[in-house]
Enzyme design. Sequence first.
Site, PDB file in Angstrom:
ATOM      1  N   ASP A  25     -29.086  14.909  -3.641  1.00  0.00           N
ATOM      2  CA  ASP A  25     -29.851  16.084  -4.018  1.00  0.00           C
ATOM      3  C   ASP A  25     -29.240  17.264  -3.263  1.00  0.00           C
ATOM      4  O   ASP A  25     -28.432  17.074  -2.345  1.00  0.00           O
ATOM      5  CB  ASP A  25     -31.319  15.877  -3.642  1.00  0.00           C
ATOM      6  CG  ASP A  25     -32.178  17.079  -3.951  1.00  0.00           C
ATOM      7  OD1 ASP A  25     -31.982  17.693  -5.013  1.00  0.00           O
ATOM      8  OD2 ASP A  25     -33.045  17.407  -3.120  1.00  0.00           O
ATOM      9  N   ASP A  27     -30.962  21.039  -2.618  1.00  0.00           N
ATOM     10  CA  ASP A  27     -31.907  21.793  -1.797  1.00  0.00           C
ATOM     11  C   ASP A  27     -32.646  20.853  -0.847  1.00  0.00           C
ATOM     12  O   ASP A  27     -33.214  19.848  -1.265  1.00  0.00           O
ATOM     13  CB  ASP A  27     -32.916  22.516  -2.687  1.00  0.00           C
ATOM     14  CG  ASP A  27     -32.257  23.530  -3.607  1.00  0.00           C
ATOM     15  OD1 ASP A  27     -31.917  24.611  -3.120  1.00  0.00           O
ATOM     16  OD2 ASP A  27     -32.063  23.219  -4.795  1.00  0.00           O
ATOM     17  N   ASN A  59     -32.812  19.355  -9.528  1.00  0.00           N
ATOM     18  CA  ASN A  59     -33.803  19.793 -10.505  1.00  0.00           C
ATOM     19  C   ASN A  59     -33.825  21.306 -10.670  1.00  0.00           C
ATOM     20  O   ASN A  59     -34.602  21.828 -11.468  1.00  0.00           O
ATOM     21  CB  ASN A  59     -35.204  19.305 -10.109  1.00  0.00           C
ATOM     22  CG  ASN A  59     -35.469  17.887 -10.565  1.00  0.00           C
ATOM     23  OD1 ASN A  59     -34.650  17.270 -11.238  1.00  0.00           O
ATOM     24  ND2 ASN A  59     -36.618  17.351 -10.190  1.00  0.00           N
TER      25      ASN A  59
END
EC number: 3.1.3.16
Length: 309
Positions: A25, A27, A59
């Site tokens: 991921d 952030d 996302n």
Amino acid sequence: MARCERLRGAALRDVLGQAQGVLFDCDGVLWNGERIVPGAPELLQRLAQAGKATLFVSNNSRRARPELALRFARLGFTGLRAEELFSSAVCAARLLRQRLPGPPDAPGAVFVLGGEGLRAELRAAGLRLAGDPGDDPRVRAVLVGYDEHFSFAKLTEACAHLRDPDCLLVATDRDPWHPLTDGSRTPGTGSLAAAVETASGRQALVVGKPSPYMFQCITEDFSVDPARMLMVGDRLETDILFGHRCGMTTVLTLTGVSSLEEAQAYLAAGQHDLVPHYYVESIADLMEGLGGLSPPPQFPDPVDGGYRP
């Protein structure tokens, strides 16, 4: 069964030694706002030297793929290819290309609740957007992304399109909120999607984590074995659940949203899909396990442009 064990020492060397690659991921894992997590760029370089492929799943739908690649470079992450970056915007564009109803010669348009980065990603995939110059084709899909200018008027228009049962409703993700650097929160796409779903009576197709569709997009471009991939993230309900649903080994890093106490509470409650296999204080802790690893075969080059017709 995931037990939320600290990943270090021999266990760390064994996990990394057997891994084909790592999904990160962004952030809360590689950076927080404009501040990189200390040691993150160096870790990616060390993984490359050890022959471990790295892919990135986010996302965040605010940036088109080229813009996201520029952000990586600006923050000091070098040597990455845009094709290795899978955002919810990229995956939404792919799903709409695959599933947009209507005849091939008149596929219709997408009504977008989102910013210019999301719109640019859709146009790059060859999709027509409601409001673009030219003929006004029938709206055949409503896409809900991160929209800082979400309004009652936009909600009303989205619901009007969704009265057509053949009009798709797609959401980039269900993240309900996002943390800000001052400790406050801002509403996420999940909050906007919930408003559209409630007002329209429709259920959205979701492309971002924890939906397995994002991993499907990766497997369309790269030859990956989920059993030999690590999923490293900071959000239990998004990243860790995504990893479990896709059959990966999950690692929680404590530099972002979720805490160790939250993971342990899920473990005590028996909600094992929300419990990571391992946790680290920071992804920089993974460097300890990279010494002496020999390079395994790399992923093949991705499909041209990252999109399939």
